[in-house]
Design a protein around this motif. Structure first.
Motif, mmCIF file in Angstrom:
data_model
loop_
_atom_site.group_PDB
_atom_site.id
_atom_site.type_symbol
_atom_site.label_atom_id
_atom_site.label_comp_id
_atom_site.label_asym_id
_atom_site.label_seq_id
_atom_site.Cartn_x
_atom_site.Cartn_y
_atom_site.Cartn_z
ATOM 1 N N UNK A 219 56.275 -6.335 -50.060
ATOM 2 C CA UNK A 219 55.733 -5.990 -51.374
ATOM 3 C C UNK A 219 56.871 -5.767 -52.371
ATOM 4 N N UNK A 220 57.962 -5.147 -51.904
ATOM 5 C CA UNK A 220 59.141 -4.969 -52.755
ATOM 6 C C UNK A 220 59.740 -6.298 -53.177
ATOM 7 N N UNK B 93 46.127 -8.678 -47.601
ATOM 8 C CA UNK B 93 46.247 -7.219 -47.681
ATOM 9 C C UNK B 93 46.346 -6.729 -49.122
ATOM 10 N N UNK B 94 46.075 -7.620 -50.081
ATOM 11 C CA UNK B 94 46.288 -7.299 -51.491
ATOM 12 C C UNK B 94 45.474 -6.109 -51.966
ATOM 13 N N UNK B 95 44.265 -5.919 -51.401
ATOM 14 C CA UNK B 95 43.392 -4.844 -51.881
ATOM 15 C C UNK B 95 43.486 -3.577 -51.029
ATOM 16 N N UNK B 96 44.351 -3.609 -50.023
ATOM 17 C CA UNK B 96 44.522 -2.419 -49.176
ATOM 18 C C UNK B 96 45.448 -1.414 -49.854
ATOM 19 N N UNK C 53 52.839 -14.419 -56.205
ATOM 20 C CA UNK C 53 53.878 -13.756 -55.406
ATOM 21 C C UNK C 53 53.289 -13.134 -54.140
ATOM 22 N N UNK C 54 52.044 -12.688 -54.202
ATOM 23 C CA UNK C 54 51.392 -12.190 -52.985
ATOM 24 C C UNK C 54 51.285 -13.306 -51.950
ATOM 25 N N UNK C 55 51.030 -14.525 -52.434
ATOM 26 C CA UNK C 55 50.989 -15.671 -51.533
ATOM 27 C C UNK C 55 52.350 -15.994 -50.949
ATOM 28 N N UNK C 56 53.383 -15.910 -51.788
ATOM 29 C CA UNK C 56 54.747 -16.214 -51.327
ATOM 30 C C UNK C 56 55.166 -15.272 -50.205
ATOM 31 N N UNK D 145 51.594 4.908 -53.389
ATOM 32 C CA UNK D 145 50.907 4.822 -52.111
ATOM 33 C C UNK D 145 49.399 4.770 -52.217
ATOM 34 N N UNK D 146 48.826 5.418 -53.253
ATOM 35 C CA UNK D 146 47.367 5.464 -53.371
ATOM 36 C C UNK D 146 46.794 4.195 -53.994
ATOM 37 N N UNK D 147 47.678 3.353 -54.562
ATOM 38 C CA UNK D 147 47.214 2.101 -55.155
ATOM 39 C C UNK D 147 47.312 0.960 -54.142
ATOM 40 N N UNK D 148 46.568 -0.091 -54.395
ATOM 41 C CA UNK D 148 46.637 -1.273 -53.526
ATOM 42 C C UNK D 148 47.909 -2.062 -53.833
ATOM 43 N N UNK D 149 48.190 -3.030 -52.969
ATOM 44 C CA UNK D 149 49.331 -3.896 -53.217
ATOM 45 C C UNK D 149 49.199 -4.614 -54.549
ATOM 46 N N UNK D 150 48.001 -5.133 -54.825
ATOM 47 C CA UNK D 150 47.769 -5.838 -56.085
ATOM 48 C C UNK D 150 47.973 -4.893 -57.274
ATOM 49 N N UNK D 151 47.434 -3.685 -57.174
ATOM 50 C CA UNK D 151 47.534 -2.732 -58.291
ATOM 51 C C UNK D 151 48.986 -2.320 -58.542
ATOM 52 N N UNK D 152 49.766 -2.169 -57.479
ATOM 53 C CA UNK D 152 51.187 -1.861 -57.650
ATOM 54 C C UNK D 152 51.893 -2.962 -58.425
ATOM 55 N N UNK D 153 51.608 -4.206 -58.053
ATOM 56 C CA UNK D 153 52.243 -5.326 -58.744
ATOM 57 C C UNK D 153 51.733 -5.466 -60.171
ATOM 58 N N UNK D 154 50.475 -5.096 -60.397
ATOM 59 C CA UNK D 154 49.896 -5.177 -61.735
ATOM 60 C C UNK D 154 50.622 -4.240 -62.699
ATOM 61 N N UNK D 155 51.003 -3.045 -62.201
ATOM 62 C CA UNK D 155 51.765 -2.098 -63.036
ATOM 63 C C UNK D 155 53.069 -2.737 -63.504
ATOM 64 N N UNK D 156 53.780 -3.380 -62.571
ATOM 65 C CA UNK D 156 55.071 -3.997 -62.898
ATOM 66 C C UNK D 156 54.865 -5.223 -63.786
ATOM 67 N N UNK D 157 53.820 -5.992 -63.497
ATOM 68 C CA UNK D 157 53.545 -7.205 -64.293
ATOM 69 C C UNK D 157 53.289 -6.851 -65.755
ATOM 70 N N UNK D 158 52.597 -5.742 -65.993
ATOM 71 C CA UNK D 158 52.331 -5.306 -67.380
ATOM 72 C C UNK D 158 53.634 -4.941 -68.092
ATOM 73 N N UNK D 159 54.527 -4.265 -67.351
ATOM 74 C CA UNK D 159 55.819 -3.895 -67.949
ATOM 75 C C UNK D 159 56.645 -5.134 -68.273
ATOM 76 N N UNK D 160 56.574 -6.128 -67.398
ATOM 77 C CA UNK D 160 57.348 -7.361 -67.589
ATOM 78 C C UNK D 160 56.647 -8.357 -68.503
#
Length: 304
Positions: free
Chosen positions: A141-142, A125-128, A116-119, A91-106
């Motif tokens: 976002x999910x 709202x990526x930085x909110x 995917x944010x565009x899709x 919750x404390x991270x932005x939408x982009x930062x949340x996806x960045x965590x998963x992108x690093x794992x993948x």
């Protein structure tokens, strides 16, 4: 014959004496939006968990991309995105930062995050901070997270659950775009036929672990046989007249009911009645909704 992305053969899952999924034979065509429909507790989530390799079947087989589970689980999951129940996020991270965590794992390149944010229409709202997102935005976002790995198959379990009408519309519009624009096959479960009706190309109806119907959604609509309702001044006389003409007629109170066989047939019925001196007050068409058809399937299963 269409290529199948998912095929199951006699898929069964028992929990003790309870059978949650019973001899399920699913066929999900490539490029389809497959609506997996059934009441709560019908076996939808259990089936989805088996398709994702999260639980093992008691018996039966699963083939995805023409490969068997669990033998080729990792190859299959690399091509599959999923959203089961509520999406998890920081919750404390932005939408982009949340996806960045998963992108690093993948091990996905960071440019895919912007894609995917565009899709899912979250670029603005990526930085909110995600804790400020609406429920619909969190759900999108999910879905963005599920799309990060560029999947060929996307499995969504009740993606509109709990959303307001605007959020439901957003998710529905997004899902409808995925096969045509990105070549993704989508399986979406729901207990709401109205939702499935507005976005699915194919549908499977499950109740008490049994698959009651499976086909293109047009085949389900074909079961929506419309009726003609006739209000006349002499209903019994009208019924006898039409039956003598070889027509199928029943009565509900003083209302005559018969299958609707088109405009020419309706005109013929009207002409016969008028020529016989029977006043025709009203002719109306009554169609069963898909909701009615769905409830018919469920009621029949419940009465077995």
């Amino acid at each position: 014959m269409s290529e199948m992305v998912i095929e199951t053969s006699n898929l069964t899952r028992r929990y003790g004496k309870k059978i949650s999924v019973n001899n399920l034979n699913l066929h999900v065509p490539k490029g389809s939006i497959f609506g997996f429909l059934g009441p709560n507790g019908a076996g939808k989530t259990t089936t989805i968990r088996m398709l994702l390799g999260l639980i093992r079947p008691t018996s039966g087989q699963i083939r995805i991309f023409n490969q068997t589970l669990p033998k080729h689980r990792m190859q299959i999951l690399r091509r599959t995105g999923s959203l089961v129940e509520s999406p998890s996020y920081y919750g404390h991270l932005s939408g982009y930062e949340n996806l960045d965590v998963i992108a690093r794992l993948l091990k996905v390149p960071s440019k895919r995050i912007d894609e995917v944010l565009g899709i899912v229409r979250l670029t603005s709202a990526a930085k909110q901070s995600v804790k400020g997102y609406s429920l619909g935005m969190k759900q999108r976002l999910g879905i963005a997270a599920a799309l990060l790995g560029n999947p060929d198959l996307l499995i969504l379990d009740e993606p509109t659950n709990g959303l307001d009408p605007a959020g439901i519309h957003e998710i529905r519009a997004l899902i409808k775009e995925l096969p045509a624009q990105y070549g993704i096959t989508v399986v979406v479960s729901s207990h709401l036929l109205g939702e499935i009706d507005q976005m699915a190309t194919h549908v499977g109806i499950i109740e008490r672990g049994h698959l009651l119907f499976q086909d293109a959604i047009e085949k389900l609509r074909e079961q929506n046989s419309p009726k003609l309702l006739l209000q006349v001044d002499k209903p019994l006389e009208a019924k006898r007249l039409l039956q003598r003409a070889g027509l199928q007629v029943s009565m509900d109170g003083d209302i005559l009911q018969m299958p609707n066989q088109g405009l020419a047939a309706t005109e013929d019925v009207n002409r016969r009645l008028i020529q016989a001196g029977i006043s025709v007050y009203r002719i109306t068409e009554q169609s069963r909704s898909l909701e009615d058809i769905f409830l018919d399937f469920v009621d029949k299963e419940g009465s077995l």
